[in-house]
Design an enzyme around this catalytic site. Structure first.
Site, PDB file in Angstrom:
ATOM      1  N   ASP A 175       0.806  -1.144  -0.072  1.00  0.00           N
ATOM      2  CA  ASP A 175      -0.092   0.039   0.028  1.00  0.00           C
ATOM      3  C   ASP A 175       0.820   1.416  -0.036  1.00  0.00           C
ATOM      4  OD1 ASP A 175       0.968  -0.132   2.637  1.00  0.00           O
ATOM      5  OD2 ASP A 175      -0.983   0.372   3.584  1.00  0.00           O
ATOM      6  N   TYR A 226       3.201   4.735   0.683  1.00  0.00           N
ATOM      7  CA  TYR A 226       4.000   5.201   2.053  1.00  0.00           C
ATOM      8  C   TYR A 226       2.705   6.125   2.710  1.00  0.00           C
ATOM      9  CZ  TYR A 226       8.294   4.160  -0.710  1.00  0.00           C
ATOM     10  OH  TYR A 226       9.268   3.267  -1.334  1.00  0.00           O
ATOM     11  N   PHE A 273       6.457   2.160  -4.432  1.00  0.00           N
ATOM     12  CA  PHE A 273       8.127   2.144  -4.308  1.00  0.00           C
ATOM     13  C   PHE A 273       8.598   3.448  -4.495  1.00  0.00           C
ATOM     14  CE2 PHE A 273       7.459  -2.448  -4.624  1.00  0.00           C
ATOM     15  CZ  PHE A 273       8.108  -2.683  -3.382  1.00  0.00           C
ATOM     16  N   HIS A 327      10.617  -9.674   0.124  1.00  0.00           N
ATOM     17  CA  HIS A 327      10.377  -8.286  -0.066  1.00  0.00           C
ATOM     18  C   HIS A 327      11.698  -7.483   0.302  1.00  0.00           C
ATOM     19  CE1 HIS A 327       8.709  -4.126   1.017  1.00  0.00           C
ATOM     20  NE2 HIS A 327       7.505  -4.659   0.102  1.00  0.00           N
TER      21      HIS A 327
END
Length: 225
Positions: A64, A66, A77, A187
């Site tokens: 989701d 930031y 990202f 991740h």
């Protein structure tokens, strides 16, 4: 809720009429009017606006947006140029790119250059309440982004998917197109990057796959500003 005008609008038009999306739209409108929510409303669909369906060559999934000030701008990202601090997960992505492809580590975290080359930077959930990670999980965004994945899976052409972390790997069962490549790894967050993200080789493998299928590779280098 502002939407988009490129080819995604046609492909996703039926979603806007479904009950789940109408409920989601009501929830999101209420959240924006009463809480601090990221990204800005006009940036909700930046990923889709910057990378039209027919241009998608690579998909990178995020969880989701930031949830701190001046970070989310609609691309997984990525952060805007005005944000001088590069988030930890993106720092690790840059480290892996440096090792795999020799890219220097830039002084910014804006990934629009990737989007313009056909990299769909898609979060599973497209909004978040300020300072509350995963606060909009389970409100309907997952149904919407799953539909995007199904549309891409049905495309009769090569596409690469990078699934990083357990949330992204949940999409595996929807991806079964033999013309497409699915890559999985841990991740890139500091908590898990050393458990399988570092040395995953995804960026190099992606470009090899694209070249082997007659497509231009991605220029992964984000330049300094």
């Amino acid at each position: 809720m502002e939407k988009f005008t490129n080819s995604w609008a046609t492909s996703l038009s039926a979603e806007f009429e479904k009950d789940y999306f109408k409920k989601l739209e009501g929830f999101i409108d209420e959240e924006y009017s009463s809480k601090e929510v990221f990204p800005k409303k006009e940036d909700l669909f930046t990923a889709l606006n910057l990378t039209a369906l027919e241009d998608v060559k690579v998909v990178i999934f995020g969880q989701d947006p930031y949830h701190e000030e001046n970070q989310a701008h609609g691309l997984a990202f990525s952060v805007p140029l005005s944000q001088k601090k590069i988030p930890p997960s993106l720092k690790n992505i840059y480290k892996e790119l440096n090792k795999e492809c020799g890219c220097y580590i830039p002084n910014n975290g804006n990934l629009k250059k990737w989007a313009s080359q056909g990299v769909l930077l898609l979060n599973t959930v497209l909004t978040v309440r300020a300072h509350e990670a995963n606060s909009h999980k389970g409100k309907g965004w997952e149904c919407f982004t799953d539909e995007i994945i199904k549309i891409l899976n049905n495309e009769d052409r090569p596409i690469v998917y990078m699934l990083w972390g357990n949330n992204a790997k949940e999409k595996l069962e929807m991806l079964n197109n033999p013309k497409q490549l699915v890559l999985t790894a841990a991740h890139p967050s500091p908590l898990s990057a050393r458990r399988g993200f570092f040395d995953c080789g995804h960026f190099k493998k992606t470009n090899e796959f694209l070249i082997n299928n007659g497509l231009s590779p991605i220029d992964w280098q984000i330049e300094n500003v």
